[in-house]
Design a protein around this motif. Structure first.
Motif, PDB file in Angstrom:
ATOM      1  N   SER A 240      -1.453 -11.293 -11.133  1.00 32.27           N
ATOM      2  CA  SER A 240      -0.474 -11.548 -10.076  1.00 32.27           C
ATOM      3  C   SER A 240      -1.037 -11.028  -8.761  1.00 32.27           C
ATOM      4  N   VAL A 241      -0.303 -11.272  -7.670  1.00 37.27           N
ATOM      5  CA  VAL A 241      -0.712 -10.703  -6.392  1.00 37.27           C
ATOM      6  C   VAL A 241      -0.588  -9.175  -6.434  1.00 37.27           C
ATOM      7  N   ASP A 242       0.439  -8.676  -7.112  1.00 32.51           N
ATOM      8  CA  ASP A 242       0.564  -7.223  -7.292  1.00 32.51           C
ATOM      9  C   ASP A 242      -0.668  -6.665  -7.997  1.00 32.51           C
ATOM     10  N   GLY A 243      -1.154  -7.407  -8.993  1.00 34.82           N
ATOM     11  CA  GLY A 243      -2.353  -6.968  -9.705  1.00 34.82           C
ATOM     12  C   GLY A 243      -3.569  -6.962  -8.806  1.00 34.82           C
ATOM     13  N   LEU A 244      -3.623  -7.912  -7.883  1.00 34.18           N
ATOM     14  CA  LEU A 244      -4.721  -7.975  -6.924  1.00 34.18           C
ATOM     15  C   LEU A 244      -4.672  -6.778  -5.973  1.00 34.18           C
ATOM     16  N   MET A 245      -3.484  -6.446  -5.487  1.00 34.04           N
ATOM     17  CA  MET A 245      -3.348  -5.298  -4.589  1.00 34.04           C
ATOM     18  C   MET A 245      -3.634  -3.993  -5.326  1.00 34.04           C
ATOM     19  N   ALA A 246      -3.205  -3.913  -6.586  1.00 36.72           N
ATOM     20  CA  ALA A 246      -3.498  -2.721  -7.388  1.00 36.72           C
ATOM     21  C   ALA A 246      -4.999  -2.584  -7.624  1.00 36.72           C
ATOM     22  N   ALA A 247      -5.674  -3.716  -7.798  1.00 37.32           N
ATOM     23  CA  ALA A 247      -7.128  -3.688  -7.991  1.00 37.32           C
ATOM     24  C   ALA A 247      -7.826  -3.176  -6.736  1.00 37.32           C
ATOM     25  N   TYR A 248      -7.313  -3.544  -5.568  1.00 41.08           N
ATOM     26  CA  TYR A 248      -7.898  -3.039  -4.310  1.00 41.08           C
ATOM     27  C   TYR A 248      -7.734  -1.523  -4.236  1.00 41.08           C
ATOM     28  N   ILE A 249      -6.548  -1.038  -4.563  1.00 43.44           N
ATOM     29  CA  ILE A 249      -6.330   0.417  -4.555  1.00 43.44           C
ATOM     30  C   ILE A 249      -7.288   1.098  -5.520  1.00 43.44           C
ATOM     31  N   ARG A 250      -7.395   0.563  -6.736  1.00 39.41           N
ATOM     32  CA  ARG A 250      -8.252   1.177  -7.746  1.00 39.41           C
ATOM     33  C   ARG A 250      -9.706   1.251  -7.267  1.00 39.41           C
ATOM     34  N   GLN A 251     -10.156   0.237  -6.578  1.00 38.91           N
ATOM     35  CA  GLN A 251     -11.540   0.194  -6.121  1.00 38.91           C
ATOM     36  C   GLN A 251     -11.805   1.201  -5.009  1.00 38.91           C
ATOM     37  N   HIS A 252     -10.798   1.495  -4.186  1.00 35.77           N
ATOM     38  CA  HIS A 252     -11.021   2.327  -3.002  1.00 35.77           C
ATOM     39  C   HIS A 252     -10.361   3.698  -3.076  1.00 35.77           C
ATOM     40  N   ASP A 253      -9.520   3.939  -4.050  1.00 39.00           N
ATOM     41  CA  ASP A 253      -8.784   5.201  -4.128  1.00 39.00           C
ATOM     42  C   ASP A 253      -9.732   6.395  -4.259  1.00 39.00           C
TER      43      ASP A 253
ATOM     44  N   LEU B 129       4.317   3.097  -3.191  1.00 39.71           N
ATOM     45  CA  LEU B 129       5.499   3.954  -3.267  1.00 39.71           C
ATOM     46  C   LEU B 129       6.758   3.162  -3.587  1.00 39.71           C
ATOM     47  N   SER B 130       6.759   1.877  -3.225  1.00 41.74           N
ATOM     48  CA  SER B 130       7.945   1.049  -3.466  1.00 41.74           C
ATOM     49  C   SER B 130       7.830   0.227  -4.744  1.00 41.74           C
ATOM     50  N   SER B 131       6.765   0.439  -5.495  1.00 47.51           N
ATOM     51  CA  SER B 131       6.537  -0.353  -6.709  1.00 47.51           C
ATOM     52  C   SER B 131       6.534   0.547  -7.945  1.00 47.51           C
ATOM     53  N   GLY B 132       6.922  -0.050  -9.056  1.00 43.09           N
ATOM     54  CA  GLY B 132       6.914   0.718 -10.292  1.00 43.09           C
ATOM     55  C   GLY B 132       6.461  -0.105 -11.485  1.00 43.09           C
ATOM     56  N   ASN B 133       5.646  -1.124 -11.229  1.00 45.80           N
ATOM     57  CA  ASN B 133       5.214  -1.988 -12.329  1.00 45.80           C
ATOM     58  C   ASN B 133       4.134  -1.295 -13.164  1.00 45.80           C
ATOM     59  N   ASP B 134       3.763  -1.946 -14.248  1.00 48.64           N
ATOM     60  CA  ASP B 134       2.820  -1.333 -15.195  1.00 48.64           C
ATOM     61  C   ASP B 134       1.470  -1.032 -14.557  1.00 48.64           C
ATOM     62  N   MET B 135       1.024  -1.889 -13.653  1.00 46.76           N
ATOM     63  CA  MET B 135      -0.276  -1.674 -13.006  1.00 46.76           C
ATOM     64  C   MET B 135      -0.272  -0.408 -12.151  1.00 46.76           C
TER      65      MET B 135
ATOM     66  N   LYS C  68      -4.241   2.641   3.360  1.00 48.73           N
ATOM     67  CA  LYS C  68      -3.064   3.375   3.829  1.00 48.73           C
ATOM     68  C   LYS C  68      -1.800   2.542   3.648  1.00 48.73           C
ATOM     69  N   ARG C  69      -1.879   1.274   4.005  1.00 46.78           N
ATOM     70  CA  ARG C  69      -0.700   0.411   3.897  1.00 46.78           C
ATOM     71  C   ARG C  69      -0.358   0.108   2.440  1.00 46.78           C
ATOM     72  N   LEU C  70      -1.377  -0.050   1.625  1.00 46.96           N
ATOM     73  CA  LEU C  70      -1.111  -0.319   0.203  1.00 46.96           C
ATOM     74  C   LEU C  70      -0.579   0.913  -0.509  1.00 46.96           C
ATOM     75  N   TYR C  71      -0.884   2.092  -0.014  1.00 46.32           N
ATOM     76  CA  TYR C  71      -0.241   3.293  -0.562  1.00 46.32           C
ATOM     77  C   TYR C  71       1.267   3.247  -0.300  1.00 46.32           C
ATOM     78  N   ARG C  72       1.655   2.747   0.864  1.00 51.20           N
ATOM     79  CA  ARG C  72       3.089   2.613   1.135  1.00 51.20           C
ATOM     80  C   ARG C  72       3.702   1.569   0.208  1.00 51.20           C
ATOM     81  N   TRP C  73       2.954   0.494  -0.030  1.00 54.13           N
ATOM     82  CA  TRP C  73       3.428  -0.511  -0.998  1.00 54.13           C
ATOM     83  C   TRP C  73       3.574   0.118  -2.381  1.00 54.13           C
TER      84      TRP C  73
END
Length: 207
Positions: free
Chosen positions: A57-70, A114-120, A107-112
């Motif tokens: 999903s798009v959420d999975g794509l954004m989570a993948a970006y966080i995982r790569q750069h966190d 905070l508002s998400s609670g999915n499995d990823m 930084k912006r995806l960290y704010r995202w």
């Protein structure tokens, strides 16, 4: 057959990279609120089918970006010895500041997040937690300091850095510190250095 698979894997890597680059660009330009699979597909030139296949999903794509750069997920926990510990920790916290401040998308995806609670997102947090606990255990082994104290110190510093970096776009001053300026962050870095030195007695003295 192996050669064909190799090309297939390379094609997937290129496609995933293009999608991650697209997310980065879209978040910087418009934030994360309006990002949808159709917009990502159109801007990246990648079909929706591949977005779902590679990231779910798009959420999975954004989570993948966080995982790569966190910072913490990718942090190599290699604590040295007791004498070098304060320097190691000071460098670590300054590294967290530098890495997060230099990446507006993260930084912006960290704010995202905070508002998400999915499995990823749950899995991302579990990865961070595992690394954090491992680091705390190593510090306790080196110092014999109470684990409860180290846990609180680590939590307060890492969470404060993350919060203040996310806030700097909207609040230029926090408790008199210019958090939207390099000078303000240098002040924070020096303050963290002082706290580490005081707590760990400059790496040499007994408590």
């Amino acid at each position: 057959m192996k050669e064909k698979n190799s090309f297939g894997e390379r094609d997937r890597e290129v496609t995933e990279r293009r999608l991650l680059d697209t997310i980065e660009k879209m978040v910087i330009e418009n934030g994360f609120e309006k990002i949808g699979v159709n917009a990502v597909a159109a801007q990246s030139g990648v079909s929706k089918i591949l977005i779902y296949r590679y990231f779910g999903s798009v959420d999975g794509l954004m989570a993948a970006y966080i995982r790569q750069h966190d910072f913490w997920i990718n942090f190599p926990v290699e604590v040295l010895d007791r004498e070098q510990l304060p320097g190691f920790l000071k460098k670590m916290f300054r590294g967290q500041i530098e890495q997060l401040r230099s990446n507006p998308t993260l930084k912006r995806l960290y704010r995202w997040e905070l508002s998400s609670g999915n499995d990823m997102i749950v899995k991302l947090r579990e990865q961070r937690e595992k690394i954090g606990v491992n680091l705390i255990e190593k510090v306790c082994e080196l110092t014999d300091y109470p684990r409860k104290e180290i846990e609180v110190m680590a939590s307060m510093l890492t969470a404060s850095i993350t919060y203040l970096v996310m806030l700097e776009e909207f609040c230029p001053v926090f408790n008199g510190i210019a958090i939207n300026q390099d000078s303000g962050w240098e002040q924070i870095g020096q303050g963290i250095d002082a706290l580490v030195d005081k707590y760990f007695k400059n790496g040499g003295d007994e408590r």
